[in-house]
Design a protein around this motif. Structure first.
Motif, PDB file in Angstrom:
ATOM      1  N   LYS A   9     -35.906   7.334  60.611  1.00 12.22           N
ATOM      2  CA  LYS A   9     -35.400   6.437  59.592  1.00 12.22           C
ATOM      3  C   LYS A   9     -34.017   6.812  59.141  1.00 12.22           C
ATOM      4  O   LYS A   9     -33.680   6.712  58.271  1.00 12.22           O
ATOM      5  CB  LYS A   9     -36.341   6.422  58.409  1.00 12.22           C
ATOM      6  CG  LYS A   9     -37.364   5.363  58.498  1.00 12.22           C
ATOM      7  CD  LYS A   9     -37.941   5.125  57.174  1.00 12.22           C
ATOM      8  CE  LYS A   9     -38.082   3.682  56.989  1.00 12.22           C
ATOM      9  NZ  LYS A   9     -38.566   3.228  55.801  1.00 12.22           N
ATOM     10  N   ASP A  62     -31.011   3.240  57.130  1.00 14.26           N
ATOM     11  CA  ASP A  62     -32.397   2.758  57.109  1.00 14.26           C
ATOM     12  C   ASP A  62     -32.413   1.234  56.941  1.00 14.26           C
ATOM     13  O   ASP A  62     -31.373   0.601  56.753  1.00 14.26           O
ATOM     14  CB  ASP A  62     -33.224   3.463  56.036  1.00 14.26           C
ATOM     15  CG  ASP A  62     -32.753   3.177  54.614  1.00 14.26           C
ATOM     16  OD1 ASP A  62     -32.024   2.208  54.385  1.00 14.26           O
ATOM     17  OD2 ASP A  62     -33.153   3.947  53.728  1.00 14.26           O
ATOM     18  N   ASP A  63     -33.589   0.659  57.059  1.00  8.56           N
ATOM     19  CA  ASP A  63     -33.725  -0.795  57.048  1.00  8.56           C
ATOM     20  C   ASP A  63     -33.174  -1.423  55.771  1.00  8.56           C
ATOM     21  O   ASP A  63     -32.489  -2.445  55.810  1.00  8.56           O
ATOM     22  CB  ASP A  63     -35.189  -1.190  57.246  1.00  8.56           C
ATOM     23  CG  ASP A  63     -35.738  -0.742  58.591  1.00  8.56           C
ATOM     24  OD1 ASP A  63     -34.965  -0.212  59.422  1.00  8.56           O
ATOM     25  OD2 ASP A  63     -36.939  -0.925  58.822  1.00  8.56           O
ATOM     26  N   SER A  64     -33.460  -0.821  54.626  1.00 11.02           N
ATOM     27  CA  SER A  64     -32.985  -1.368  53.349  1.00 11.02           C
ATOM     28  C   SER A  64     -31.463  -1.352  53.268  1.00 11.02           C
ATOM     29  O   SER A  64     -30.856  -2.284  52.735  1.00 11.02           O
ATOM     30  CB  SER A  64     -33.567  -0.580  52.175  1.00 11.02           C
ATOM     31  OG  SER A  64     -34.953  -0.761  52.120  1.00 11.02           O
ATOM     32  N   ARG A  79     -36.204  -6.677  55.463  1.00 12.58           N
ATOM     33  CA  ARG A  79     -36.499  -5.425  56.172  1.00 12.58           C
ATOM     34  C   ARG A  79     -37.370  -5.655  57.389  1.00 12.58           C
ATOM     35  O   ARG A  79     -37.240  -4.954  58.390  1.00 12.58           O
ATOM     36  CB  ARG A  79     -37.162  -4.420  55.224  1.00 12.58           C
ATOM     37  CG  ARG A  79     -36.190  -3.873  54.201  1.00 12.58           C
ATOM     38  CD  ARG A  79     -36.849  -2.890  53.294  1.00 12.58           C
ATOM     39  NE  ARG A  79     -37.969  -3.554  52.628  1.00 12.58           N
ATOM     40  CZ  ARG A  79     -38.930  -2.945  51.966  1.00 12.58           C
ATOM     41  NH1 ARG A  79     -38.939  -1.644  51.854  1.00 12.58           N
ATOM     42  NH2 ARG A  79     -39.895  -3.634  51.396  1.00 12.58           N
ATOM     43  N   GLY A  80     -38.266  -6.639  57.333  1.00 13.76           N
ATOM     44  CA  GLY A  80     -39.114  -6.938  58.475  1.00 13.76           C
ATOM     45  C   GLY A  80     -38.302  -7.383  59.688  1.00 13.76           C
ATOM     46  O   GLY A  80     -38.606  -7.001  60.818  1.00 13.76           O
ATOM     47  N   GLN A  81     -37.268  -8.169  59.441  1.00 18.63           N
ATOM     48  CA  GLN A  81     -36.402  -8.600  60.536  1.00 18.63           C
ATOM     49  C   GLN A  81     -35.649  -7.406  61.134  1.00 18.63           C
ATOM     50  O   GLN A  81     -35.518  -7.303  62.356  1.00 18.63           O
ATOM     51  CB  GLN A  81     -35.404  -9.649  60.046  1.00 18.63           C
ATOM     52  CG  GLN A  81     -36.041 -10.982  59.698  1.00 18.63           C
ATOM     53  CD  GLN A  81     -35.047 -11.908  59.043  1.00 18.63           C
ATOM     54  OE1 GLN A  81     -34.528 -11.617  57.960  1.00 18.63           O
ATOM     55  NE2 GLN A  81     -34.782 -13.035  59.675  1.00 18.63           N
ATOM     56  N   VAL A  82     -35.161  -6.535  60.274  1.00 21.40           N
ATOM     57  CA  VAL A  82     -34.446  -5.344  60.759  1.00 21.40           C
ATOM     58  C   VAL A  82     -35.389  -4.480  61.593  1.00 21.40           C
ATOM     59  O   VAL A  82     -35.043  -4.044  62.691  1.00 21.40           O
ATOM     60  CB  VAL A  82     -33.840  -4.538  59.586  1.00 21.40           C
ATOM     61  CG1 VAL A  82     -33.204  -3.247  60.086  1.00 21.40           C
ATOM     62  CG2 VAL A  82     -32.826  -5.374  58.816  1.00 21.40           C
ATOM     63  N   TYR A  83     -36.587  -4.263  61.090  1.00 23.32           N
ATOM     64  CA  TYR A  83     -37.580  -3.459  61.809  1.00 23.32           C
ATOM     65  C   TYR A  83     -37.857  -4.057  63.190  1.00 23.32           C
ATOM     66  O   TYR A  83     -37.911  -3.345  64.195  1.00 23.32           O
ATOM     67  CB  TYR A  83     -38.867  -3.362  60.989  1.00 23.32           C
ATOM     68  CG  TYR A  83     -39.996  -2.698  61.731  1.00 23.32           C
ATOM     69  CD1 TYR A  83     -40.046  -1.309  61.823  1.00 23.32           C
ATOM     70  CD2 TYR A  83     -40.983  -3.452  62.357  1.00 23.32           C
ATOM     71  CE1 TYR A  83     -41.076  -0.692  62.525  1.00 23.32           C
ATOM     72  CE2 TYR A  83     -42.011  -2.848  63.052  1.00 23.32           C
ATOM     73  CZ  TYR A  83     -42.051  -1.459  63.132  1.00 23.32           C
ATOM     74  OH  TYR A  83     -43.063  -0.855  63.836  1.00 23.32           O
ATOM     75  N   LYS A  84     -38.019  -5.377  63.238  1.00 21.93           N
ATOM     76  CA  LYS A  84     -38.337  -6.043  64.501  1.00 21.93           C
ATOM     77  C   LYS A  84     -37.194  -5.876  65.513  1.00 21.93           C
ATOM     78  O   LYS A  84     -37.443  -5.593  66.688  1.00 21.93           O
ATOM     79  CB  LYS A  84     -38.596  -7.531  64.246  1.00 21.93           C
ATOM     80  CG  LYS A  84     -38.981  -8.304  65.477  1.00 21.93           C
ATOM     81  CD  LYS A  84     -39.295  -9.754  65.135  1.00 21.93           C
ATOM     82  CE  LYS A  84     -39.629 -10.543  66.378  1.00 21.93           C
ATOM     83  NZ  LYS A  84     -39.896 -11.951  66.057  1.00 21.93           N
ATOM     84  N   LYS A  86     -34.959  -3.459  65.584  1.00 21.57           N
ATOM     85  CA  LYS A  86     -34.962  -2.052  65.998  1.00 21.57           C
ATOM     86  C   LYS A  86     -36.062  -1.794  67.027  1.00 21.57           C
ATOM     87  O   LYS A  86     -35.833  -1.127  68.035  1.00 21.57           O
ATOM     88  CB  LYS A  86     -35.186  -1.131  64.794  1.00 21.57           C
ATOM     89  CG  LYS A  86     -33.990  -0.901  63.935  1.00 21.57           C
ATOM     90  CD  LYS A  86     -34.382   0.053  62.825  1.00 21.57           C
ATOM     91  CE  LYS A  86     -33.219   0.616  62.089  1.00 21.57           C
ATOM     92  NZ  LYS A  86     -33.661   1.570  61.050  1.00 21.57           N
ATOM     93  N   ARG A  87     -37.243  -2.320  66.762  1.00 21.92           N
ATOM     94  CA  ARG A  87     -38.379  -2.113  67.668  1.00 21.92           C
ATOM     95  C   ARG A  87     -38.084  -2.705  69.047  1.00 21.92           C
ATOM     96  O   ARG A  87     -38.371  -2.095  70.072  1.00 21.92           O
ATOM     97  CB  ARG A  87     -39.645  -2.725  67.065  1.00 21.92           C
ATOM     98  CG  ARG A  87     -40.905  -2.354  67.840  1.00 21.92           C
ATOM     99  CD  ARG A  87     -42.143  -2.960  67.226  1.00 21.92           C
ATOM    100  NE  ARG A  87     -42.095  -4.401  67.457  1.00 21.92           N
ATOM    101  CZ  ARG A  87     -42.487  -5.314  66.596  1.00 21.92           C
ATOM    102  NH1 ARG A  87     -42.970  -4.981  65.432  1.00 21.92           N
ATOM    103  NH2 ARG A  87     -42.406  -6.590  66.886  1.00 21.92           N
TER     104      ARG A  87
END
Length: 95
Positions: A9, A62-64, A79-84, A86-87
């Motif tokens: 993170k 980090d995502d935030s 944050r969900g979009q950023v996580y996706k 990154k994944r």
């Protein structure tokens, strides 16, 4: 396109960075002018493209922090979009 190292993170941008001057971390890693970032974010066809730009401009954030950084340029993501994004980048590196 630059390769993203997306492990863990990251610490995010330092707290003493001026929010009115979103120039990456403020630690010298990002040499692009804020106007260049504004243009890149505005011209991104999708939120995912804007997120990829933000990840390159803010390595280790980090995502935030990515959500906040993009909001400073008028791009609303969560944050969900950023996580996706990154994944998906990690999956491409592994494949």
């Amino acid at each position: 396109m630059a390769t993203l190292a997306l492990t863990g993170k990251g610490a995010g941008p330092p707290q003493d960075v001026d929010p009115q001057a979103p120039e990456g971390h403020g630690d010298g890693e990002d040499s692009a002018d804020p106007a260049e970032h504004r243009e890149a974010v505005a011209s991104a066809r999708t939120n995912a493209d804007a997120i990829r730009h933000a990840l390159i401009a803010n390595p280790g954030a980090d995502d935030s922090a990515i959500v906040t950084w993009l909001a400073q340029f008028g791009r609303e993501v969560n944050r969900g979009q950023v996580y996706k994004v990154k994944r998906q980048a990690v999956k491409r590196q592994v494949a």
